[in-house]
Motif scaffolding. Sequence first.
Motif, PDB file in Angstrom:
ATOM      1  N   SER A 156      43.546  31.759  35.908  1.00  0.00           N
ATOM      2  CA  SER A 156      44.304  32.391  36.994  1.00  0.00           C
ATOM      3  C   SER A 156      44.245  33.907  36.901  1.00  0.00           C
ATOM      4  CB  SER A 156      45.760  31.912  36.965  1.00  0.00           C
ATOM      5  OG  SER A 156      45.869  30.593  37.469  1.00  0.00           O
ATOM      6  N   ALA A 157      44.144  34.453  35.685  1.00  0.00           N
ATOM      7  CA  ALA A 157      43.997  35.897  35.533  1.00  0.00           C
ATOM      8  C   ALA A 157      42.668  36.369  36.106  1.00  0.00           C
ATOM      9  CB  ALA A 157      44.106  36.288  34.061  1.00  0.00           C
ATOM     10  N   ALA A 158      41.647  35.534  36.014  1.00  0.00           N
ATOM     11  CA  ALA A 158      40.363  35.871  36.634  1.00  0.00           C
ATOM     12  C   ALA A 158      40.511  35.936  38.157  1.00  0.00           C
ATOM     13  CB  ALA A 158      39.301  34.847  36.242  1.00  0.00           C
ATOM     14  N   VAL A 159      41.327  35.038  38.705  1.00  0.00           N
ATOM     15  CA  VAL A 159      41.601  35.081  40.144  1.00  0.00           C
ATOM     16  C   VAL A 159      42.373  36.355  40.484  1.00  0.00           C
ATOM     17  CG1 VAL A 159      42.734  33.903  42.073  1.00  0.00           C
ATOM     18  CG2 VAL A 159      41.557  32.560  40.305  1.00  0.00           C
ATOM     19  N   ASP A 160      43.338  36.732  39.635  1.00  0.00           N
ATOM     20  CA  ASP A 160      44.036  38.007  39.820  1.00  0.00           C
ATOM     21  C   ASP A 160      43.029  39.152  39.915  1.00  0.00           C
ATOM     22  OD1 ASP A 160      46.446  36.642  39.490  1.00  0.00           O
ATOM     23  OD2 ASP A 160      46.713  37.298  37.409  1.00  0.00           O
ATOM     24  N   PHE A 161      42.088  39.160  38.986  1.00  0.00           N
ATOM     25  CA  PHE A 161      41.084  40.220  38.936  1.00  0.00           C
ATOM     26  C   PHE A 161      40.294  40.303  40.242  1.00  0.00           C
ATOM     27  CE2 PHE A 161      36.642  41.346  38.215  1.00  0.00           C
ATOM     28  CZ  PHE A 161      36.762  42.628  37.716  1.00  0.00           C
ATOM     29  N   PHE A 162      39.895  39.150  40.755  1.00  0.00           N
ATOM     30  CA  PHE A 162      39.136  39.155  42.009  1.00  0.00           C
ATOM     31  C   PHE A 162      39.918  39.830  43.136  1.00  0.00           C
ATOM     32  CE2 PHE A 162      36.340  35.343  40.745  1.00  0.00           C
ATOM     33  CZ  PHE A 162      35.230  36.159  40.549  1.00  0.00           C
ATOM     34  N   GLY A 163      41.248  39.725  43.077  1.00  0.00           N
ATOM     35  CA  GLY A 163      42.066  40.358  44.104  1.00  0.00           C
ATOM     36  C   GLY A 163      41.964  41.869  44.101  1.00  0.00           C
ATOM     37  N   LEU A 164      41.418  42.460  43.004  1.00  0.00           N
ATOM     38  CA  LEU A 164      41.238  43.905  42.906  1.00  0.00           C
ATOM     39  C   LEU A 164      39.824  44.351  43.295  1.00  0.00           C
ATOM     40  CD1 LEU A 164      43.003  44.546  39.479  1.00  0.00           C
ATOM     41  CD2 LEU A 164      44.014  44.472  41.766  1.00  0.00           C
ATOM     42  N   VAL A 165      38.948  43.416  43.548  1.00  0.00           N
ATOM     43  CA  VAL A 165      37.570  43.738  43.901  1.00  0.00           C
ATOM     44  C   VAL A 165      37.453  43.791  45.423  1.00  0.00           C
ATOM     45  CG1 VAL A 165      35.151  43.055  43.666  1.00  0.00           C
ATOM     46  CG2 VAL A 165      36.755  42.624  41.794  1.00  0.00           C
ATOM     47  N   SER A 166      37.181  44.953  45.954  1.00  0.00           N
ATOM     48  CA  SER A 166      37.237  45.141  47.408  1.00  0.00           C
ATOM     49  C   SER A 166      36.215  44.293  48.149  1.00  0.00           C
ATOM     50  CB  SER A 166      37.037  46.619  47.758  1.00  0.00           C
ATOM     51  OG  SER A 166      35.759  47.073  47.337  1.00  0.00           O
ATOM     52  N   ARG A 167      35.117  43.934  47.489  1.00  0.00           N
ATOM     53  CA  ARG A 167      34.091  43.118  48.155  1.00  0.00           C
ATOM     54  C   ARG A 167      34.457  41.642  48.215  1.00  0.00           C
ATOM     55  NH1 ARG A 167      28.899  44.636  48.301  1.00  0.00           N
ATOM     56  NH2 ARG A 167      28.775  42.879  49.745  1.00  0.00           N
ATOM     57  N   VAL A 168      35.514  41.242  47.518  1.00  0.00           N
ATOM     58  CA  VAL A 168      35.889  39.828  47.481  1.00  0.00           C
ATOM     59  C   VAL A 168      36.858  39.500  48.611  1.00  0.00           C
ATOM     60  CG1 VAL A 168      37.181  38.087  46.173  1.00  0.00           C
ATOM     61  CG2 VAL A 168      35.486  39.519  45.015  1.00  0.00           C
ATOM     62  N   ASP A 169      36.600  38.387  49.286  1.00  0.00           N
ATOM     63  CA  ASP A 169      37.526  37.833  50.273  1.00  0.00           C
ATOM     64  C   ASP A 169      38.542  36.980  49.516  1.00  0.00           C
ATOM     65  OD1 ASP A 169      38.854  36.364  52.233  1.00  0.00           O
ATOM     66  OD2 ASP A 169      37.069  36.059  53.451  1.00  0.00           O
ATOM     67  N   ARG A 170      39.792  37.432  49.492  1.00  0.00           N
ATOM     68  CA  ARG A 170      40.818  36.727  48.707  1.00  0.00           C
ATOM     69  C   ARG A 170      41.041  35.288  49.166  1.00  0.00           C
ATOM     70  NH1 ARG A 170      46.063  40.472  47.305  1.00  0.00           N
ATOM     71  NH2 ARG A 170      44.995  42.082  46.079  1.00  0.00           N
ATOM     72  N   ASN A 171      40.680  34.969  50.366  1.00  0.00           N
ATOM     73  CA  ASN A 171      40.862  33.611  50.881  1.00  0.00           C
ATOM     74  C   ASN A 171      39.663  32.715  50.594  1.00  0.00           C
ATOM     75  OD1 ASN A 171      43.449  34.073  52.114  1.00  0.00           O
ATOM     76  ND2 ASN A 171      42.374  35.271  53.684  1.00  0.00           N
ATOM     77  N   ARG A 172      38.700  33.231  49.812  1.00  0.00           N
ATOM     78  CA  ARG A 172      37.476  32.463  49.541  1.00  0.00           C
ATOM     79  C   ARG A 172      37.157  32.543  48.052  1.00  0.00           C
ATOM     80  NH1 ARG A 172      33.133  35.057  53.313  1.00  0.00           N
ATOM     81  NH2 ARG A 172      31.922  33.177  52.836  1.00  0.00           N
ATOM     82  N   ILE A 173      38.091  32.094  47.242  1.00  0.00           N
ATOM     83  CA  ILE A 173      37.899  32.116  45.797  1.00  0.00           C
ATOM     84  C   ILE A 173      37.832  30.689  45.266  1.00  0.00           C
ATOM     85  CG2 ILE A 173      38.892  32.787  43.572  1.00  0.00           C
ATOM     86  CD1 ILE A 173      40.206  35.151  44.982  1.00  0.00           C
ATOM     87  N   GLY A 174      36.800  30.401  44.499  1.00  0.00           N
ATOM     88  CA  GLY A 174      36.633  29.099  43.870  1.00  0.00           C
ATOM     89  C   GLY A 174      36.500  29.241  42.368  1.00  0.00           C
ATOM     90  N   ALA A 175      36.360  28.114  41.673  1.00  0.00           N
ATOM     91  CA  ALA A 175      36.274  28.140  40.212  1.00  0.00           C
ATOM     92  C   ALA A 175      35.360  27.035  39.719  1.00  0.00           C
ATOM     93  CB  ALA A 175      37.658  27.986  39.596  1.00  0.00           C
ATOM     94  N   ILE A 176      34.679  27.340  38.620  1.00  0.00           N
ATOM     95  CA  ILE A 176      33.797  26.373  37.959  1.00  0.00           C
ATOM     96  C   ILE A 176      34.180  26.306  36.493  1.00  0.00           C
ATOM     97  CG2 ILE A 176      31.423  25.776  37.328  1.00  0.00           C
ATOM     98  CD1 ILE A 176      30.478  27.408  39.732  1.00  0.00           C
ATOM     99  N   GLY A 177      34.385  25.091  35.986  1.00  0.00           N
ATOM    100  CA  GLY A 177      34.662  24.893  34.576  1.00  0.00           C
ATOM    101  C   GLY A 177      33.593  24.022  33.952  1.00  0.00           C
ATOM    102  N   ILE A 178      33.025  24.478  32.850  1.00  0.00           N
ATOM    103  CA  ILE A 178      31.965  23.750  32.149  1.00  0.00           C
ATOM    104  C   ILE A 178      32.547  23.140  30.883  1.00  0.00           C
ATOM    105  CG2 ILE A 178      29.656  23.931  31.119  1.00  0.00           C
ATOM    106  CD1 ILE A 178      29.437  26.644  32.737  1.00  0.00           C
ATOM    107  N   CYS A 179      32.233  21.871  30.630  1.00  0.00           N
ATOM    108  CA  CYS A 179      32.688  21.162  29.430  1.00  0.00           C
ATOM    109  C   CYS A 179      34.221  21.227  29.360  1.00  0.00           C
ATOM    110  CB  CYS A 179      32.004  21.748  28.203  1.00  0.00           C
ATOM    111  SG  CYS A 179      32.351  20.900  26.656  1.00  0.00           S
ATOM    112  N   GLY A 180      34.788  21.687  28.255  1.00  0.00           N
ATOM    113  CA  GLY A 180      36.244  21.700  28.108  1.00  0.00           C
ATOM    114  C   GLY A 180      36.944  22.546  29.142  1.00  0.00           C
TER     115      GLY A 180
END
Length: 371
Positions: A156-180
């Motif tokens: 979730s902190a990574a999602v917080d970070f994306f909210g500070l990146v001006s090129r990111v659309d906050r309504n279009r955030i996804g996540a990928i988890g590998i293994c554990g």
Amino acid sequence: MQPLSHQKAVADDVITDRRDFLRSSTCIAAISAIGLSANSSFASDEGANKVEQSAKWDKTFPKSNKVEHRKVTFKNRYGFTLCGDLYQPKNVKGKLPALAVSGPFGAVKEQASGLYAQTLAEKGFITLAFDPSYTGESSGEPRNVASPDICTEDLSAAVDFFGLVSRVDRNRIGAIGICGWGGFVLNAAAADKRIKAVATSTMYDISRVSAYGYNDNMSFVERTNMLEQLSTQRWKDTEGGSYAYQPPYNKGVTEDAPQFMIDYHDYYMTSRGYHERAVNSGNAWTMTNPLSFMNAPILNYIKEISPRPILFIHGEQAHSRYMSETAYHAAAEPKELMIIPDAVHTDLYDGGENHIIPFEKLSEFFNKHLS
């Protein structure tokens, strides 16, 4: 950066062999370049949480000339400073969808998660691969310890970070988890409604395998004995003033070892995937690391990800396949389970000899659901 400090002190009456342990536990840099909001304190490094990051390209995969790469830092809400690699496609204008990527459990961003992040950046996403708290280049003492809560928070902190990146659309955030990290991503998405779509690859449920062993074959007596040993180890750590570590991961694997251990060795201890900062590349978790996972099931609320979509990807021959299948059946629609023919667990770390990671499928999935 100096190699991770790695204690080898292991009490005689606690598990001393890696295979026995597995059986019983079954175990605001670059603000202008990336468009960060300069008034945020979340991207700073202060005090004891100051971190060092390697300036060289030390990944286990070649650098792409199709993306821009930046080293970044950000904080989680517990105050740990996380280090990440931000990948952004070149020559693309406007706001873009973003993907947070982490895993496997015990790996670093220079391994599988970085490969996934860079490849998907080539396909038009802004991506972030990061080291979890206590591991890699991220802060946290002692080294190489994990918590289901803090791992979930890191995502979730990574999602917080994306909210500070001006090129990111906050309504279009996804996540990928590998293994554990597949389990942690699902746990994070259940609570964090900012995550609009989730994919897991070769997923492990660390809480389940810690609590019940592989294929849920740990008996109540074995579980009780393990908890007794780990509880006693806490006294020893306290008396000694330091934390004992498990035997080195993926070292000394012999030909008669279970095939999945051979597969792990062939990824983490060879030029294919070795990285000195990775827990799994001859380092180790603390001895008491399983304790917080054994009583903290992380997928209890998987149904609450719906109506946001989940894509599960797993190898047909993976020893861990049952974990994705169980999670798939527990999840609510929309959901999809993709089985890769003949693939073992670690083939989905780097694609194996046949380069079978379904990056086109991942791109299609996220383009559809982050549109």
